[in-house]
Design a protein around this motif. Sequence first.
Motif, PDB file in Angstrom:
ATOM      1  N   THR A   1     -15.995  -1.667  -3.171  1.00 15.35           N
ATOM      2  CA  THR A   1     -15.242  -2.674  -2.415  1.00 15.35           C
ATOM      3  C   THR A   1     -13.828  -2.912  -2.950  1.00 15.35           C
ATOM      4  O   THR A   1     -13.050  -3.626  -2.341  1.00 15.35           O
ATOM      5  CB  THR A   1     -15.975  -4.033  -2.500  1.00 15.35           C
ATOM      6  OG1 THR A   1     -15.982  -4.433  -3.884  1.00 15.35           O
ATOM      7  CG2 THR A   1     -17.410  -3.936  -2.005  1.00 15.35           C
ATOM      8  N   PHE A   2     -13.506  -2.364  -4.100  1.00 13.75           N
ATOM      9  CA  PHE A   2     -12.269  -2.651  -4.830  1.00 13.75           C
ATOM     10  C   PHE A   2     -12.110  -4.162  -5.053  1.00 13.75           C
ATOM     11  O   PHE A   2     -11.013  -4.687  -5.093  1.00 13.75           O
ATOM     12  CB  PHE A   2     -11.029  -2.074  -4.126  1.00 13.75           C
ATOM     13  CG  PHE A   2      -9.877  -1.860  -5.096  1.00 13.75           C
ATOM     14  CD1 PHE A   2      -9.814  -0.709  -5.877  1.00 13.75           C
ATOM     15  CD2 PHE A   2      -8.875  -2.804  -5.254  1.00 13.75           C
ATOM     16  CE1 PHE A   2      -8.789  -0.517  -6.807  1.00 13.75           C
ATOM     17  CE2 PHE A   2      -7.837  -2.627  -6.174  1.00 13.75           C
ATOM     18  CZ  PHE A   2      -7.791  -1.479  -6.946  1.00 13.75           C
TER      19      PHE A   2
ATOM     20  N   THR B   1      -7.351  -6.211 -16.065  1.00 15.42           N
ATOM     21  CA  THR B   1      -8.058  -5.027 -15.568  1.00 15.42           C
ATOM     22  C   THR B   1      -7.190  -3.767 -15.678  1.00 15.42           C
ATOM     23  O   THR B   1      -7.635  -2.728 -16.159  1.00 15.42           O
ATOM     24  CB  THR B   1      -8.457  -5.276 -14.102  1.00 15.42           C
ATOM     25  OG1 THR B   1      -9.342  -6.387 -14.091  1.00 15.42           O
ATOM     26  CG2 THR B   1      -9.133  -4.077 -13.484  1.00 15.42           C
ATOM     27  N   LEU B   2      -5.931  -3.886 -15.247  1.00 13.35           N
ATOM     28  CA  LEU B   2      -5.068  -2.696 -15.189  1.00 13.35           C
ATOM     29  C   LEU B   2      -4.674  -2.204 -16.585  1.00 13.35           C
ATOM     30  O   LEU B   2      -4.530  -1.007 -16.812  1.00 13.35           O
ATOM     31  CB  LEU B   2      -3.806  -2.992 -14.367  1.00 13.35           C
ATOM     32  CG  LEU B   2      -4.042  -3.252 -12.879  1.00 13.35           C
ATOM     33  CD1 LEU B   2      -2.736  -3.663 -12.189  1.00 13.35           C
ATOM     34  CD2 LEU B   2      -4.621  -2.016 -12.181  1.00 13.35           C
ATOM     35  N   LYS B   3      -4.503  -3.149 -17.528  1.00 13.00           N
ATOM     36  CA  LYS B   3      -4.030  -2.705 -18.852  1.00 13.00           C
ATOM     37  C   LYS B   3      -5.010  -1.750 -19.523  1.00 13.00           C
ATOM     38  O   LYS B   3      -4.624  -0.970 -20.392  1.00 13.00           O
ATOM     39  CB  LYS B   3      -3.675  -3.894 -19.746  1.00 13.00           C
ATOM     40  CG  LYS B   3      -4.794  -4.899 -20.006  1.00 13.00           C
ATOM     41  CD  LYS B   3      -5.776  -4.509 -21.073  1.00 13.00           C
ATOM     42  CE  LYS B   3      -6.970  -5.415 -21.092  1.00 13.00           C
ATOM     43  NZ  LYS B   3      -8.064  -4.983 -21.956  1.00 13.00           N
TER      44      LYS B   3
ATOM     45  N   VAL C   1      -8.162   2.795  -9.117  1.00 12.60           N
ATOM     46  CA  VAL C   1      -6.748   2.445  -8.890  1.00 12.60           C
ATOM     47  C   VAL C   1      -5.989   3.672  -8.359  1.00 12.60           C
ATOM     48  O   VAL C   1      -5.129   3.555  -7.486  1.00 12.60           O
ATOM     49  CB  VAL C   1      -6.106   1.881 -10.184  1.00 12.60           C
ATOM     50  CG1 VAL C   1      -4.595   1.789 -10.066  1.00 12.60           C
ATOM     51  CG2 VAL C   1      -6.694   0.503 -10.483  1.00 12.60           C
ATOM     52  N   LYS C   2      -6.320   4.851  -8.862  1.00 12.76           N
ATOM     53  CA  LYS C   2      -5.674   6.078  -8.348  1.00 12.76           C
ATOM     54  C   LYS C   2      -5.953   6.213  -6.841  1.00 12.76           C
ATOM     55  O   LYS C   2      -5.058   6.466  -6.041  1.00 12.76           O
ATOM     56  CB  LYS C   2      -6.213   7.270  -9.152  1.00 12.76           C
ATOM     57  CG  LYS C   2      -6.170   8.628  -8.482  1.00 12.76           C
ATOM     58  CD  LYS C   2      -4.804   9.281  -8.570  1.00 12.76           C
ATOM     59  CE  LYS C   2      -4.782  10.757  -8.212  1.00 12.76           C
ATOM     60  NZ  LYS C   2      -5.350  11.142  -6.947  1.00 12.76           N
TER      61      LYS C   2
ATOM     62  N   LEU D   1       2.160   7.158 -13.959  1.00 11.96           N
ATOM     63  CA  LEU D   1       1.319   7.164 -15.173  1.00 11.96           C
ATOM     64  C   LEU D   1      -0.156   7.268 -14.799  1.00 11.96           C
ATOM     65  O   LEU D   1      -0.913   8.020 -15.416  1.00 11.96           O
ATOM     66  CB  LEU D   1       1.570   5.900 -16.004  1.00 11.96           C
ATOM     67  CG  LEU D   1       2.920   5.853 -16.718  1.00 11.96           C
ATOM     68  CD1 LEU D   1       3.184   4.463 -17.289  1.00 11.96           C
ATOM     69  CD2 LEU D   1       2.978   6.890 -17.834  1.00 11.96           C
ATOM     70  N   VAL D   2      -0.556   6.512 -13.788  1.00  9.56           N
ATOM     71  CA  VAL D   2      -1.947   6.584 -13.327  1.00  9.56           C
ATOM     72  C   VAL D   2      -2.257   7.993 -12.834  1.00  9.56           C
ATOM     73  O   VAL D   2      -3.290   8.583 -13.186  1.00  9.56           O
ATOM     74  CB  VAL D   2      -2.198   5.534 -12.215  1.00  9.56           C
ATOM     75  CG1 VAL D   2      -3.418   5.882 -11.373  1.00  9.56           C
ATOM     76  CG2 VAL D   2      -2.386   4.150 -12.838  1.00  9.56           C
ATOM     77  N   ARG D   3      -1.350   8.536 -12.060  1.00 10.50           N
ATOM     78  CA  ARG D   3      -1.601   9.880 -11.507  1.00 10.50           C
ATOM     79  C   ARG D   3      -1.693  10.919 -12.634  1.00 10.50           C
ATOM     80  O   ARG D   3      -2.582  11.757 -12.650  1.00 10.50           O
ATOM     81  CB  ARG D   3      -0.472  10.229 -10.526  1.00 10.50           C
ATOM     82  CG  ARG D   3      -0.883  11.291  -9.555  1.00 10.50           C
ATOM     83  CD  ARG D   3      -0.046  11.276  -8.299  1.00 10.50           C
ATOM     84  NE  ARG D   3      -0.307  10.121  -7.463  1.00 10.50           N
ATOM     85  CZ  ARG D   3       0.610   9.510  -6.728  1.00 10.50           C
ATOM     86  NH1 ARG D   3       1.866   9.926  -6.736  1.00 10.50           N
ATOM     87  NH2 ARG D   3       0.281   8.494  -5.962  1.00 10.50           N
TER      88      ARG D   3
END
Length: 340
Positions: free
Chosen positions: A115-116, A190-192, A290-291, A303-305
């Motif tokens: 569900t993100f 979450t993202l860090k 997130v990607k 950076l994520v990619r």
Amino acid sequence: MTNGAKVAVLGGGSFGTVIANLIGTKGEAVNLWMRDVQRAEEINETGENSRYLPGRQLAESITATADMQAALADVDIIFVSIPSSSFRSVIAQAKVYLKPDQIVVSTTKGIEADTFSLMSQILADELPENPIGVLSGPNLAKEIVQQQLTATVIASESEKVRKAVQDILHCAYFRIYASTDMYGVELGGTLKNIYAIASGLSAALGMGENTKSMLMTRSLAEMSRFAVQLGANPMTFLGLAGVGDLIVTCSSPLSRNYRVGFALGEGKSLVEAVESLGEVAEGVNTLRYVKEKADELGIYMPLVRGLFEVVFNGAPVSQVAKMMMLNTQSSDVEFILPRD
Ligand SMILES: NC(=O)C1=CN([C@@H]2O[C@H](COP(=O)(O)OP(=O)(O)OC[C@H]3O[C@@H](n4cnc5c(N)ncnc54)[C@H](O)[C@@H]3O)[C@@H](O)[C@H]2O)C=CC1
Ligand SMILES: O=C(CO)COP(=O)(O)O
């Protein structure tokens, strides 16, 4: 400093045990719920959680239990410290016994797979009548249990929730700052984790201090770009739940996400890196989700990619780093000079 509130913590891993211990050390009674009956008995009988905090004597006012109904009876505040992959199922178990005036606060830093959803969204879905909040900041469990000074953020739209959590957690080594941006605070925490993996990797490869600094700062730019696209307030990223948590998690070998990155940098496989931890590293799944979301929404996240290619497709770090360094020149702070 407390208002006589009674507390339960759901989750007997590192962070749940540490939050229960912090409250217990203030002399407050706290119920610590965990699914493992034997571990609950161990804590009650020996005062130790030998799996997650070996050698640490916990506060006597903690009552560990595997009985959800008993854990939730007559408490005012419930902290939920369950990995994101099991969060909804544990809330579903708790829901049966919860009353609408009980405050529920997530300390979890992750995203639900299909569900993100962030954890506050799961709480709002499952417990529409309960007051809710999220707690996030530079809070390595193993430092808090040593009473090293730190601070965190309680985010909630409800002033009652913010005040109750400040009162119950505040002590000489833990300050609690307030926010109303639940979504931004939660996204920061979450993202860090993603960028902590990248930092651990770069440390293992012997990259210099300039490189680490660039990586953290561009991580912050990327995190806030993503968060703004999802409707969060970028100013939240200047606070403890944004830059504060990013710094600690990208610098400390006590961070499990950093350790996963470090192990990958030493040449271990992802499976080996995760298995050797024996604890949750939310960043691995968060990177995947997130990607996908960034691809779906067309958000620029190099950076994520790049990290995704390294972690899941075995791309060499040197090649990915070279591509990023030779990429089109860009703007520093895009809220001042927008990217082309
Ligand atoms: N450890 C830390 O320094 C911090 C952790 N967090 C966050 O807290 C959350 C939990 O992390 P930790 O406690 O560190 O993880 P951990 O790996 O130390 O413990 C996880 C706990 O959750 C329990 N659990 C897993 N699935 C369950 C289920 N279906 N039912 C009942 N219990 C279940 C496990 O048995 C274990 O006790 C994560 O989202 C993490 O990002 C947040 C701040 C600091
Ligand atoms: O969130 C944390 C510190 O604030 C803990 O990070 P790890 O999950 O990487 O250990």
